[in-house]
Motif scaffolding. Structure first.
Motif, PDB file in Angstrom:
ATOM      1  N   ALA A  15      19.821  72.455 -47.077  1.00  0.00           N
ATOM      2  CA  ALA A  15      21.102  71.971 -47.599  1.00  0.00           C
ATOM      3  C   ALA A  15      22.182  72.968 -47.207  1.00  0.00           C
ATOM      4  N   MET A  16      23.116  72.526 -46.370  1.00  0.00           N
ATOM      5  CA  MET A  16      24.228  73.357 -45.919  1.00  0.00           C
ATOM      6  C   MET A  16      25.390  73.279 -46.901  1.00  0.00           C
ATOM      7  N   THR A  17      26.350  74.195 -46.769  1.00  0.00           N
ATOM      8  CA  THR A  17      27.558  74.137 -47.602  1.00  0.00           C
ATOM      9  C   THR A  17      28.624  73.230 -46.996  1.00  0.00           C
ATOM     10  N   ALA A  18      28.468  72.855 -45.738  1.00  0.00           N
ATOM     11  CA  ALA A  18      29.471  72.043 -45.048  1.00  0.00           C
ATOM     12  C   ALA A  18      29.600  70.670 -45.704  1.00  0.00           C
ATOM     13  N   ALA A  19      30.787  70.093 -45.629  1.00  0.00           N
ATOM     14  CA  ALA A  19      31.029  68.758 -46.169  1.00  0.00           C
ATOM     15  C   ALA A  19      30.597  67.663 -45.203  1.00  0.00           C
ATOM     16  N   ASP A  20      30.318  68.030 -43.962  1.00  0.00           N
ATOM     17  CA  ASP A  20      29.913  67.058 -42.956  1.00  0.00           C
ATOM     18  C   ASP A  20      28.972  67.749 -41.987  1.00  0.00           C
ATOM     19  N   VAL A  21      28.212  66.939 -41.263  1.00  0.00           N
ATOM     20  CA  VAL A  21      27.362  67.485 -40.214  1.00  0.00           C
ATOM     21  C   VAL A  21      28.258  68.064 -39.121  1.00  0.00           C
ATOM     22  N   PRO A  22      28.037  69.309 -38.701  1.00  0.00           N
ATOM     23  CA  PRO A  22      28.835  69.851 -37.596  1.00  0.00           C
ATOM     24  C   PRO A  22      28.707  68.981 -36.348  1.00  0.00           C
ATOM     25  N   THR A  23      29.723  69.002 -35.516  1.00  0.00           N
ATOM     26  CA  THR A  23      29.732  68.177 -34.306  1.00  0.00           C
ATOM     27  C   THR A  23      28.594  68.586 -33.375  1.00  0.00           C
ATOM     28  N   THR A  24      28.135  67.636 -32.563  1.00  0.00           N
ATOM     29  CA  THR A  24      26.891  67.798 -31.809  1.00  0.00           C
ATOM     30  C   THR A  24      27.066  67.682 -30.299  1.00  0.00           C
ATOM     31  N   THR A  25      28.226  68.028 -29.790  1.00  0.00           N
ATOM     32  CA  THR A  25      28.439  67.950 -28.343  1.00  0.00           C
ATOM     33  C   THR A  25      28.091  69.248 -27.625  1.00  0.00           C
ATOM     34  N   GLY A  26      27.800  70.302 -28.368  1.00  0.00           N
ATOM     35  CA  GLY A  26      27.479  71.566 -27.729  1.00  0.00           C
ATOM     36  C   GLY A  26      28.402  72.695 -28.134  1.00  0.00           C
ATOM     37  N   MET A  27      29.465  72.388 -28.869  1.00  0.00           N
ATOM     38  CA  MET A  27      30.301  73.414 -29.493  1.00  0.00           C
ATOM     39  C   MET A  27      30.649  72.906 -30.879  1.00  0.00           C
ATOM     40  N   PRO A  28      29.822  73.247 -31.888  1.00  0.00           N
ATOM     41  CA  PRO A  28      29.977  72.648 -33.208  1.00  0.00           C
ATOM     42  C   PRO A  28      31.215  73.141 -33.930  1.00  0.00           C
ATOM     43  N   ASN A  29      31.769  72.280 -34.770  1.00  0.00           N
ATOM     44  CA  ASN A  29      32.839  72.700 -35.672  1.00  0.00           C
ATOM     45  C   ASN A  29      32.212  73.230 -36.961  1.00  0.00           C
ATOM     46  N   ASN A  30      32.945  73.289 -38.032  1.00  0.00           N
ATOM     47  CA  ASN A  30      32.489  73.831 -39.305  1.00  0.00           C
ATOM     48  C   ASN A  30      32.199  75.330 -39.228  1.00  0.00           C
TER      49      ASN A  30
ATOM     50  N   ILE B 272      37.998  75.593 -30.091  1.00  0.00           N
ATOM     51  CA  ILE B 272      37.142  76.557 -30.787  1.00  0.00           C
ATOM     52  C   ILE B 272      36.769  77.709 -29.856  1.00  0.00           C
ATOM     53  N   THR B 273      36.336  77.374 -28.648  1.00  0.00           N
ATOM     54  CA  THR B 273      35.837  78.391 -27.718  1.00  0.00           C
ATOM     55  C   THR B 273      36.957  79.298 -27.233  1.00  0.00           C
ATOM     56  N   ARG B 274      38.107  78.728 -26.940  1.00  0.00           N
ATOM     57  CA  ARG B 274      39.233  79.541 -26.459  1.00  0.00           C
ATOM     58  C   ARG B 274      39.715  80.494 -27.550  1.00  0.00           C
ATOM     59  N   ALA B 275      39.689  80.049 -28.809  1.00  0.00           N
ATOM     60  CA  ALA B 275      40.115  80.923 -29.900  1.00  0.00           C
ATOM     61  C   ALA B 275      39.178  82.115 -30.051  1.00  0.00           C
ATOM     62  N   ARG B 276      37.914  81.919 -29.714  1.00  0.00           N
ATOM     63  CA  ARG B 276      36.936  83.008 -29.818  1.00  0.00           C
ATOM     64  C   ARG B 276      36.869  83.847 -28.548  1.00  0.00           C
ATOM     65  N   ASN B 277      37.530  83.395 -27.497  1.00  0.00           N
ATOM     66  CA  ASN B 277      37.572  84.114 -26.220  1.00  0.00           C
ATOM     67  C   ASN B 277      39.000  84.173 -25.690  1.00  0.00           C
TER      68      ASN B 277
END
Length: 534
Positions: free
Chosen positions: A31-46, A137-142
């Motif tokens: 059981a995760m704390t997220a309100a939704d399943v993270p996205t599944t394209t290869g760079m998840p949100n949440n 997401i990726t650009r913000a982390r790089n």
């Protein structure tokens, strides 16, 4: 103050039945704390909970975290690159040597061309495969990635906009998905998410139901045969409300819950459940906005004063010992904490004196709004914790705090906006928890170059002493020079605080005693590979 729990109208039993009509013996249900399943394209949100469960288990980077030990902060290890180094002729360029024989879950090979394809997906807006959500997401982390090129079939060069001794700690967040997944989905990222998408990791994606569940399946053909998972399947269930997670664990509907309610921990232990905690690089702060038109936080005395007004020990007691007081971005035990002039403790008299010097008195009290979430990755228990903070600051220093309560992904969107953005609805502080794992994270949260949209310096804080120390860190040629500069940079984060430092999380989880083989790494991320179920 409460926020409604949204599960698309499903009760917990119906949710679990819809997610998995038949649970295999070697299935782990989390059981995760997220309100939704993270996205599944290869760079998840949440946030990093998405990376923890829908990122690294399925999609890997050139560099990976070593999550095998509990006795030290996690370090880096080779991933899809066997090794890497700075170009001796150009320290802004890093050369990555790809691991041979790796295939994606769909059977296609990992090649230099596939790596470049993924980099274009995130960093080249005019590429056919550009994915705006994953790119953001990726650009913000790089934020310092400036270019890349294929050197040969097994080698890729990545260039940065500044010399950065810590760049591998940013590269760890660039995940690789199979180009064939995008082709198979008709070049439509919305369809890629339901294929499912193919990565290279020890698990592969199975059934996916938005807001309900997602399953991870063992990848028997994983490139590192010593790390083929012991579990056949992992079922991930979003449950943002702590008491819902607790009820699911107690009733045997799940085997593992993230962030159990602190007041339930004694009874869980008495009932035979395992409570797992460990120190890890996680700070739970309020971030001050210094750049807005109506912010009270431009005066350093306000920021320092508030840091003296917080009864951190009281909050730790409320959390039943699942956190520890925070008096800086790093923990005081960290060798790079430095020797700042300010050592924040609960000192209301000093806090009120600093606020009064800045013009805030009982006749003119400091008042501001904080944007908070109801749950989310690393957010611990944000509603009761923030209610505690509200009462603490009022009683200790006469400060009036109100809240803008929103959903976790909305909060993440807000901290990528400029000051006074409409999404903030008047908030001049925000409450997203933060990793404090390495200098790469420090760069994107605090350097002036990384105010949004370039990075996570949402507060638009700038400090010349910090900038100078960090420049020395970036170009340091040995560990001693690096650590000296790191400590000086951190001293500025304490003495000119861009944040209200509140607590460091201890990463609590509650598990059935059937769960075996788990090591609680000192990291936001965890390794599911060695976990077993009878």
């Amino acid at each position: 103050m409460r926020h409604p729990h949204r599960t698309a109208g499903l009760g917990l039993a119906a949710l679990l039945a819809a997610a998995s009509p038949a649970i295999a013996e070697t299935t782990l249900r989390i059981a995760m704390t997220a309100a939704d399943v993270p996205t599944t394209t290869g760079m998840p949100n949440n946030g990093f909970e998405g990376m923890r469960f829908l990122g690294y288990p399925i999609f890997e980077g050139l560099v990976l975290w070593d999550l095998s030990r509990a006795d030290r902060p996690a370090v880096l290890r080779p991933g899809l690159a066997e090794r890497w180094e700075q170009d001796p002729a150009d320290p802004k360029t890093w050369i990555f040597h790809l691991r041979q024989g790796v295939t994606f879950h769909d059977g296609t090979p990992l090649t230099a061309d596939a790596v470049i394809w993924n980099l274009d997906r995130f960093f080249k807006p005019d590429s056919p495969q550009f994915e705006p959500a994953g790119a953001g997401i990726t650009r913000a982390r790089n934020p310092i990635l400036a270019g890349y090129r294929k050197l040969d079939e097994a080698t890729v060069a990545i260039s940065t906009s500044r010399v950065a001794s810590y760049f591998p700690y940013m590269a760890v967040y660039i995940l690789m998905a199979s180009p064939q997944s995008w082709e198979k989905a008709g070049r439509d990222w919305a369809k890629v998410s339901t294929l499912p998408a193919a990565g290279t990791g020890p698990f592969k994606l199975g059934k996916f139901s938005p807001r309900v569940s997602v399953e991870l399946l063992k990848n028997p053909a994983y490139w590192d045969q010593a790390r083929v998972p012991k579990l056949d399947r992992v079922l991930l269930l979003p449950m943002p409300e702590a008491n819902t997670r607790l009820a699911a664990l107690r009733s045997g509907q799940v085997d593992w819950i993230e962030v159990p309610p602190p007041d339930a921990i004694p009874s869980l232990k008495q009932a035979g459940f395992n409570i797992v905690t460990n120190s890890y690089p996680h700070v739970w702060p309020w971030i001050f906005q210094l750049g807005g038109a109506a912010t009270p936080f431009k005066d350093v005395r306000v920021r320092q004063g508030l840091n003296y007004c917080v009864d951190r020990k009281g909050l730790v007691e409320m959390l039943n010992g699942t956190a520890e007081p925070s008096v800086g971005w790093l923990k005081p035990s960290d060798p790079n904490f430095g020797k700042p002039e300010n050592r924040y403790g609960f000192d209301p008299a000093k806090g009120k004196a600093l606020l009064a010097a800045a013009g805030y008195t009982p006749q003119k009290p400091l008042a501001f709004k904080v944007m908070i979430s109801a749950s989310g990755s690393g957010q611990m228990l944000p509603l009761p914790m923030n209610e505690y903070m509200q009462q603490n600051l009022k009683e200790a220093c006469g400060v009036d705090v109100t809240f803008e309560v929103t959903e976790w992904n909305t909060l993440l969107t807000a901290v990528r906006q400029g000051p006074d953005a409409p999404i903030l609805n008047g908030a001049t502080a925000t409450n997203p928890s933060s990793p404090s794992s390495d200098a790469g994270v420090m760069a994107r949260y605090f350097l002036q170059a990384f105010v949004p949209p370039n990075g996570f310096n949402w507060g638009q804080w700038t400090d010349p002493g910090f900038e100078g120390a960090f420049a020395a860190l970036e170009t340091a040629r040995d560990e001693a020079g690096f650590n000296t500069a790191y400590a000086k940079a951190h001293e500025r984060l304490v003495d000119d605080p861009p944040w209200l430092y509140i607590v460091h999380d201890l990463n609590p989880r509650a598990m059935s005693r059937k769960v075996k083989g788990f090591t609680s790494a000192q990291s936001w991320f965890q390794d599911l590979v060695p976990v077993e179920m009878p």
